[in-house]
Design a protein around this motif. Structure first.
Motif, PDB file in Angstrom:
ATOM      1  N   TYR A   1    -106.153 -97.406  -7.600  1.00 18.31           N
ATOM      2  CA  TYR A   1    -105.921 -96.110  -6.826  1.00 18.31           C
ATOM      3  C   TYR A   1    -105.858 -96.349  -5.262  1.00 18.31           C
ATOM      4  N   ALA A   2    -107.161 -97.037  -4.938  1.00 21.43           N
ATOM      5  CA  ALA A   2    -107.353 -97.383  -3.686  1.00 21.43           C
ATOM      6  C   ALA A   2    -106.305 -98.182  -2.923  1.00 21.43           C
ATOM      7  N   GLN A   3    -105.836 -99.065  -3.512  1.00 20.31           N
ATOM      8  CA  GLN A   3    -104.592 -99.792  -2.810  1.00 20.31           C
ATOM      9  C   GLN A   3    -103.304 -99.238  -2.952  1.00 20.31           C
ATOM     10  N   LEU A   4    -103.184 -98.377  -3.958  1.00 19.51           N
ATOM     11  CA  LEU A   4    -102.040 -97.615  -3.670  1.00 19.51           C
ATOM     12  C   LEU A   4    -102.061 -96.530  -2.601  1.00 19.51           C
ATOM     13  N   ARG A   5    -103.300 -95.865  -2.430  1.00 15.54           N
ATOM     14  CA  ARG A   5    -103.303 -95.137  -1.248  1.00 15.54           C
ATOM     15  C   ARG A   5    -103.075 -95.778   0.055  1.00 15.54           C
ATOM     16  N   GLU A   6    -103.805 -96.719   0.286  1.00 18.62           N
ATOM     17  CA  GLU A   6    -103.562 -97.756   1.489  1.00 18.62           C
ATOM     18  C   GLU A   6    -102.083 -97.968   1.569  1.00 18.62           C
ATOM     19  N   LEU A   7    -101.353 -98.429   0.731  1.00 17.94           N
ATOM     20  CA  LEU A   7     -99.953 -98.754   0.766  1.00 17.94           C
ATOM     21  C   LEU A   7     -99.003 -97.551   1.134  1.00 17.94           C
ATOM     22  N   LEU A   8     -99.631 -96.204   0.575  1.00 21.02           N
ATOM     23  CA  LEU A   8     -98.769 -95.041   0.666  1.00 21.02           C
ATOM     24  C   LEU A   8     -99.183 -94.506   2.221  1.00 21.02           C
ATOM     25  N   GLN A   9    -100.316 -94.643   2.434  1.00 24.28           N
ATOM     26  CA  GLN A   9    -100.744 -94.203   3.915  1.00 24.28           C
ATOM     27  C   GLN A   9     -99.992 -95.299   5.040  1.00 24.28           C
ATOM     28  N   LYS A  10     -99.674 -96.438   4.892  1.00 23.79           N
ATOM     29  CA  LYS A  10     -99.155 -97.205   5.942  1.00 23.79           C
ATOM     30  C   LYS A  10     -97.593 -96.479   6.026  1.00 23.79           C
ATOM     31  N   ALA A  11     -97.073 -96.328   4.808  1.00 25.95           N
ATOM     32  CA  ALA A  11     -95.647 -95.778   4.846  1.00 25.95           C
ATOM     33  C   ALA A  11     -95.517 -94.545   5.366  1.00 25.95           C
ATOM     34  N   VAL A  12     -96.645 -93.557   5.267  1.00 25.41           N
ATOM     35  CA  VAL A  12     -96.563 -92.201   5.799  1.00 25.41           C
ATOM     36  C   VAL A  12     -96.688 -92.348   7.115  1.00 25.41           C
ATOM     37  N   ALA A  13     -97.641 -93.191   7.700  1.00 27.01           N
ATOM     38  CA  ALA A  13     -98.155 -93.307   9.262  1.00 27.01           C
ATOM     39  C   ALA A  13     -96.936 -93.824   9.934  1.00 27.01           C
ATOM     40  N   SER A  14     -96.031 -94.550   9.533  1.00 24.62           N
ATOM     41  CA  SER A  14     -94.905 -95.286  10.110  1.00 24.62           C
ATOM     42  C   SER A  14     -93.782 -94.009  10.478  1.00 24.62           C
ATOM     43  N   HIS A  15     -93.866 -92.980   9.585  1.00 19.58           N
ATOM     44  CA  HIS A  15     -92.962 -91.831   9.820  1.00 19.58           C
ATOM     45  C   HIS A  15     -93.442 -91.385  11.283  1.00 19.58           C
ATOM     46  N   THR A  16     -94.454 -91.412  11.708  1.00 18.19           N
ATOM     47  CA  THR A  16     -94.786 -90.907  13.074  1.00 18.19           C
ATOM     48  C   THR A  16     -94.570 -91.579  14.244  1.00 18.19           C
ATOM     49  N   SER A  17     -93.992 -92.828  13.944  1.00 14.32           N
ATOM     50  CA  SER A  17     -93.598 -93.726  14.950  1.00 14.32           C
ATOM     51  C   SER A  17     -92.961 -93.051  16.048  1.00 14.32           C
ATOM     52  N   SER A  18     -93.083 -93.580  17.374  1.00 14.71           N
ATOM     53  CA  SER A  18     -92.280 -92.950  18.587  1.00 14.71           C
ATOM     54  C   SER A  18     -91.749 -94.185  19.368  1.00 14.71           C
ATOM     55  N   PHE A  19     -90.904 -93.706  20.205  1.00 19.99           N
ATOM     56  CA  PHE A  19     -90.270 -94.713  20.947  1.00 19.99           C
ATOM     57  C   PHE A  19     -89.738 -93.975  22.269  1.00 19.99           C
ATOM     58  N   GLY A  20     -89.843 -94.661  23.502  1.00 22.32           N
ATOM     59  CA  GLY A  20     -89.661 -94.146  24.659  1.00 22.32           C
ATOM     60  C   GLY A  20     -88.202 -94.168  25.331  1.00 22.32           C
ATOM     61  N   TYR A  21     -87.904 -93.417  26.026  1.00 22.97           N
ATOM     62  CA  TYR A  21     -86.510 -93.198  26.674  1.00 22.97           C
ATOM     63  C   TYR A  21     -86.617 -92.799  27.868  1.00 22.97           C
ATOM     64  N   LEU A  22     -85.412 -92.856  28.572  1.00 19.32           N
ATOM     65  CA  LEU A  22     -85.464 -92.229  29.961  1.00 19.32           C
ATOM     66  C   LEU A  22     -84.146 -91.548  29.791  1.00 19.32           C
ATOM     67  N   ALA A  23     -83.975 -90.262  30.224  1.00 22.36           N
ATOM     68  CA  ALA A  23     -82.856 -89.467  29.979  1.00 22.36           C
ATOM     69  C   ALA A  23     -82.053 -89.268  31.359  1.00 22.36           C
ATOM     70  N   ASP A  24     -80.750 -89.408  31.484  1.00 33.20           N
ATOM     71  CA  ASP A  24     -79.974 -89.014  32.835  1.00 33.20           C
ATOM     72  C   ASP A  24     -80.534 -87.956  33.256  1.00 33.20           C
ATOM     73  N   LYS A  25     -80.494 -87.907  34.686  1.00 29.13           N
ATOM     74  CA  LYS A  25     -81.015 -86.559  34.977  1.00 29.13           C
ATOM     75  C   LYS A  25     -80.137 -85.299  34.811  1.00 29.13           C
ATOM     76  N   SER A  26     -78.870 -85.516  34.871  1.00 27.31           N
ATOM     77  CA  SER A  26     -77.971 -84.648  34.331  1.00 27.31           C
ATOM     78  C   SER A  26     -78.062 -83.931  33.018  1.00 27.31           C
ATOM     79  N   LEU A  27     -78.978 -84.580  32.081  1.00 26.05           N
ATOM     80  CA  LEU A  27     -79.012 -84.054  30.607  1.00 26.05           C
ATOM     81  C   LEU A  27     -80.209 -83.365  30.749  1.00 26.05           C
ATOM     82  N   VAL A  28     -80.995 -83.204  31.728  1.00 28.08           N
ATOM     83  CA  VAL A  28     -82.326 -82.561  31.631  1.00 28.08           C
ATOM     84  C   VAL A  28     -82.146 -81.219  32.256  1.00 28.08           C
TER      85      VAL A  28
END
Length: 85
Positions: A58-85
């Protein structure tokens, strides 16, 4: 799963999350992100190697699932055109 996020024209995608590749006795998980013009594509895959998982594993299953869940909070950066803000 694969999904695509489209940005409006003028937005500049700056950074993507690093790929996540994890494997243990129970299974494997992979998350990768790619950029194409004004869109980001996310690809995620989880594979469970066993039909049955014992309580001792179970500990190994938990570790695998925690990696998968953590990836769903990934973020990326972008700059919006000033006319969009």
């Amino acid at each position: 799963e694969t999904y695509k996020i489209n940005f409006p024209a003028g937005a500049q995608i700056q950074t993507l999350p690093p790929p996540v590749i994890f494997e243990n006795k129970i299974g494997a998980f992979r998350a990768e992100f790619s950029r194409e013009e004004n869109s980001v594509t996310a690809r995620r895959e989880i594979v469970i190697f066993q039909d049955e998982i014992s309580p001792a594993e179970y500990a190994q299953l938990r570790e695998l699932l925690q990696k998968a869940v953590a990836s769903h909070t990934s973020s990326f950066g972008y700059l919006a055109d000033k006319s969009l803000v």
